[in-house]
Design a protein around this motif. Sequence first.
Motif, PDB file in Angstrom:
ATOM      1  N   PHE A   1      -8.405  -4.546  10.592  1.00  0.00           N
ATOM      2  CA  PHE A   1      -7.267  -4.383   9.693  1.00  0.00           C
ATOM      3  C   PHE A   1      -7.563  -3.477   8.494  1.00  0.00           C
ATOM      4  O   PHE A   1      -6.675  -3.239   7.676  1.00  0.00           O
ATOM      5  N   SER A   2      -8.789  -2.960   8.379  1.00  0.00           N
ATOM      6  CA  SER A   2      -9.118  -2.087   7.250  1.00  0.00           C
ATOM      7  C   SER A   2      -8.339  -0.781   7.352  1.00  0.00           C
ATOM      8  O   SER A   2      -8.151  -0.233   8.438  1.00  0.00           O
ATOM      9  N   VAL A   3      -7.871  -0.285   6.194  1.00  0.00           N
ATOM     10  CA  VAL A   3      -6.938   0.843   6.142  1.00  0.00           C
ATOM     11  C   VAL A   3      -7.658   2.131   5.753  1.00  0.00           C
ATOM     12  O   VAL A   3      -8.433   2.166   4.802  1.00  0.00           O
ATOM     13  N   ASP A   4      -7.371   3.175   6.490  1.00  0.00           N
ATOM     14  CA  ASP A   4      -7.824   4.530   6.163  1.00  0.00           C
ATOM     15  C   ASP A   4      -6.679   5.210   5.426  1.00  0.00           C
ATOM     16  O   ASP A   4      -5.658   5.548   6.017  1.00  0.00           O
ATOM     17  N   GLU A   5      -6.841   5.402   4.132  1.00  0.00           N
ATOM     18  CA  GLU A   5      -5.774   5.982   3.310  1.00  0.00           C
ATOM     19  C   GLU A   5      -5.607   7.476   3.534  1.00  0.00           C
ATOM     20  O   GLU A   5      -4.597   8.052   3.136  1.00  0.00           O
ATOM     21  N   ASN A   6      -6.576   8.119   4.168  1.00  0.00           N
ATOM     22  CA  ASN A   6      -6.563   9.580   4.296  1.00  0.00           C
ATOM     23  C   ASN A   6      -6.334  10.071   5.723  1.00  0.00           C
ATOM     24  O   ASN A   6      -6.568  11.239   6.011  1.00  0.00           O
ATOM     25  N   TRP A   7      -5.898   9.203   6.605  1.00  0.00           N
ATOM     26  CA  TRP A   7      -5.653   9.606   7.986  1.00  0.00           C
ATOM     27  C   TRP A   7      -4.520  10.649   8.029  1.00  0.00           C
ATOM     28  O   TRP A   7      -3.566  10.557   7.253  1.00  0.00           O
ATOM     29  N   PRO A   8      -4.620  11.665   8.888  1.00  0.00           N
ATOM     30  CA  PRO A   8      -3.659  12.769   8.862  1.00  0.00           C
ATOM     31  C   PRO A   8      -2.189  12.363   8.942  1.00  0.00           C
ATOM     32  O   PRO A   8      -1.331  13.044   8.371  1.00  0.00           O
ATOM     33  N   TRP A   9      -1.842  11.295   9.667  1.00  0.00           N
ATOM     34  CA  TRP A   9      -0.422  10.930   9.750  1.00  0.00           C
ATOM     35  C   TRP A   9      -0.024   9.870   8.728  1.00  0.00           C
ATOM     36  O   TRP A   9       1.051   9.320   8.765  1.00  0.00           O
ATOM     37  N   GLY A  10      -0.920   9.567   7.771  1.00  0.00           N
ATOM     38  CA  GLY A  10      -0.620   8.605   6.711  1.00  0.00           C
ATOM     39  C   GLY A  10      -1.552   7.410   6.786  1.00  0.00           C
ATOM     40  O   GLY A  10      -2.325   7.267   7.734  1.00  0.00           O
ATOM     41  N   PRO A  11      -1.523   6.536   5.754  1.00  0.00           N
ATOM     42  CA  PRO A  11      -2.392   5.357   5.745  1.00  0.00           C
ATOM     43  C   PRO A  11      -2.306   4.586   7.063  1.00  0.00           C
ATOM     44  O   PRO A  11      -1.223   4.223   7.510  1.00  0.00           O
ATOM     45  N   THR A  12      -3.452   4.357   7.681  1.00  0.00           N
ATOM     46  CA  THR A  12      -3.503   3.795   9.023  1.00  0.00           C
ATOM     47  C   THR A  12      -4.718   2.884   9.140  1.00  0.00           C
ATOM     48  O   THR A  12      -5.818   3.252   8.713  1.00  0.00           O
ATOM     49  N   ASN A  13      -4.518   1.704   9.718  1.00  0.00           N
ATOM     50  CA  ASN A  13      -5.683   0.840   9.902  1.00  0.00           C
ATOM     51  C   ASN A  13      -6.288   1.031  11.290  1.00  0.00           C
ATOM     52  O   ASN A  13      -5.718   1.696  12.158  1.00  0.00           O
ATOM     53  N   ASN A  14      -7.467   0.448  11.480  1.00  0.00           N
ATOM     54  CA  ASN A  14      -8.154   0.609  12.762  1.00  0.00           C
ATOM     55  C   ASN A  14      -7.363  -0.005  13.906  1.00  0.00           C
ATOM     56  O   ASN A  14      -7.458   0.462  15.044  1.00  0.00           O
ATOM     57  N   TYR A  15      -6.588  -1.027  13.603  1.00  0.00           N
ATOM     58  CA  TYR A  15      -5.755  -1.640  14.639  1.00  0.00           C
ATOM     59  C   TYR A  15      -4.756  -0.600  15.176  1.00  0.00           C
ATOM     60  O   TYR A  15      -4.592  -0.438  16.383  1.00  0.00           O
ATOM     61  N   CYS A  16      -4.107   0.121  14.274  1.00  0.00           N
ATOM     62  CA  CYS A  16      -3.137   1.134  14.689  1.00  0.00           C
ATOM     63  C   CYS A  16      -3.823   2.257  15.460  1.00  0.00           C
ATOM     64  O   CYS A  16      -3.308   2.729  16.476  1.00  0.00           O
ATOM     65  N   LYS A  17      -4.990   2.666  15.005  1.00  0.00           N
ATOM     66  CA  LYS A  17      -5.700   3.743  15.701  1.00  0.00           C
ATOM     67  C   LYS A  17      -6.014   3.346  17.136  1.00  0.00           C
ATOM     68  O   LYS A  17      -5.811   4.133  18.074  1.00  0.00           O
ATOM     69  N   TRP A  18      -6.500   2.125  17.317  1.00  0.00           N
ATOM     70  CA  TRP A  18      -6.860   1.701  18.659  1.00  0.00           C
ATOM     71  C   TRP A  18      -5.648   1.304  19.487  1.00  0.00           C
ATOM     72  O   TRP A  18      -5.660   1.454  20.712  1.00  0.00           O
ATOM     73  N   PHE A  19      -4.589   0.845  18.849  1.00  0.00           N
ATOM     74  CA  PHE A  19      -3.362   0.627  19.605  1.00  0.00           C
ATOM     75  C   PHE A  19      -2.816   1.958  20.102  1.00  0.00           C
ATOM     76  O   PHE A  19      -2.239   2.035  21.185  1.00  0.00           O
ATOM     77  N   HIS A  20      -3.019   3.018  19.326  1.00  0.00           N
ATOM     78  CA  HIS A  20      -2.601   4.353  19.766  1.00  0.00           C
ATOM     79  C   HIS A  20      -3.336   4.762  21.040  1.00  0.00           C
ATOM     80  O   HIS A  20      -2.756   5.423  21.917  1.00  0.00           O
ATOM     81  N   VAL A  21      -4.621   4.398  21.161  1.00  0.00           N
ATOM     82  CA  VAL A  21      -5.359   4.696  22.392  1.00  0.00           C
ATOM     83  C   VAL A  21      -4.659   4.041  23.581  1.00  0.00           C
ATOM     84  O   VAL A  21      -4.500   4.639  24.642  1.00  0.00           O
ATOM     85  N   CYS A  22      -4.198   2.800  23.389  1.00  0.00           N
ATOM     86  CA  CYS A  22      -3.474   2.084  24.443  1.00  0.00           C
ATOM     87  C   CYS A  22      -2.124   2.731  24.730  1.00  0.00           C
ATOM     88  O   CYS A  22      -1.774   2.993  25.884  1.00  0.00           O
ATOM     89  N   GLU A  23      -1.384   3.026  23.683  1.00  0.00           N
ATOM     90  CA  GLU A  23      -0.050   3.635  23.814  1.00  0.00           C
ATOM     91  C   GLU A  23      -0.140   5.023  24.432  1.00  0.00           C
ATOM     92  O   GLU A  23       0.723   5.441  25.200  1.00  0.00           O
ATOM     93  N   HIS A  24      -1.204   5.738  24.118  1.00  0.00           N
ATOM     94  CA  HIS A  24      -1.429   7.075  24.645  1.00  0.00           C
ATOM     95  C   HIS A  24      -1.565   7.044  26.168  1.00  0.00           C
ATOM     96  O   HIS A  24      -1.054   7.911  26.877  1.00  0.00           O
ATOM     97  N   GLU A  25      -2.242   6.019  26.684  1.00  0.00           N
ATOM     98  CA  GLU A  25      -2.365   5.880  28.132  1.00  0.00           C
ATOM     99  C   GLU A  25      -1.002   5.604  28.761  1.00  0.00           C
ATOM    100  O   GLU A  25      -0.698   6.106  29.848  1.00  0.00           O
TER     101      GLU A  25
END
Length: 217
Positions: free
Chosen positions: A175-199
């Motif tokens: 749940f830790s948030v990356d405030e500088n991610w290119p598409w806006g503040p994003t936590n690791n959960y969202c990043k890894w859910f994107h890997v799932c959604e991408h498939e």
Amino acid sequence: MKDTNPSTRRDFIRSAAVITSGTFGLSMMPQLGAAHSLPADERINIIGPRDGFSPQIGTLLSMMTWMRDVILRPVKGMTIEQLDFINDENSNSIGSMLLHLAATERFYQAHTFEGKAWGDWSEKDKTRFEVAMNLGAEARKTIKGNNLDFYLNALEEVRENTIMEFKKRDDEWLFSVDENWPWGPTNNYCKWFHVCEHESNHNGQFKYIKSRLPESK
């Protein structure tokens, strides 16, 4: 004694509303620890905690596992010719997209597990995955002639590393948030859910291209 001061009554009502709202808000927060009490059910269609992982990471992994099973169904038994098939001059082959999925997961490993910046690849990763990550003309020229096991092994190898690294981490990390991610503040959960959604996104492309194979017409 009855309080006849309107200001005092307003302050009391305002304070009560804030307290009530705060309590309600807490009740609506995800109970991150509650999943500890749920039994881990490893069956493919049961989304939830998994043994050996923190509750939310296990749940995320169960979603990723389910999606991986789904995306591989359309490609089961495909020949090299089918994996290399290009529908038109702007299309990607199913084979190149399978390697692209492995490349994408490897990218997120490098970023979230190893702390590498966006687009920062090791030379080894560049050699193996950069073309597949970008797809397009270069991928059409170079990613071909491989059997299905070549792509399945790449996907499995990368996923095994993800699983190993997930075991080392907890829900606080997820749940830790990356405030500088290119598409806006994003936590690791969202990043890894994107890997799932991408498939899931490429699953639709697999089915479309498969329906355009010469033997399917």
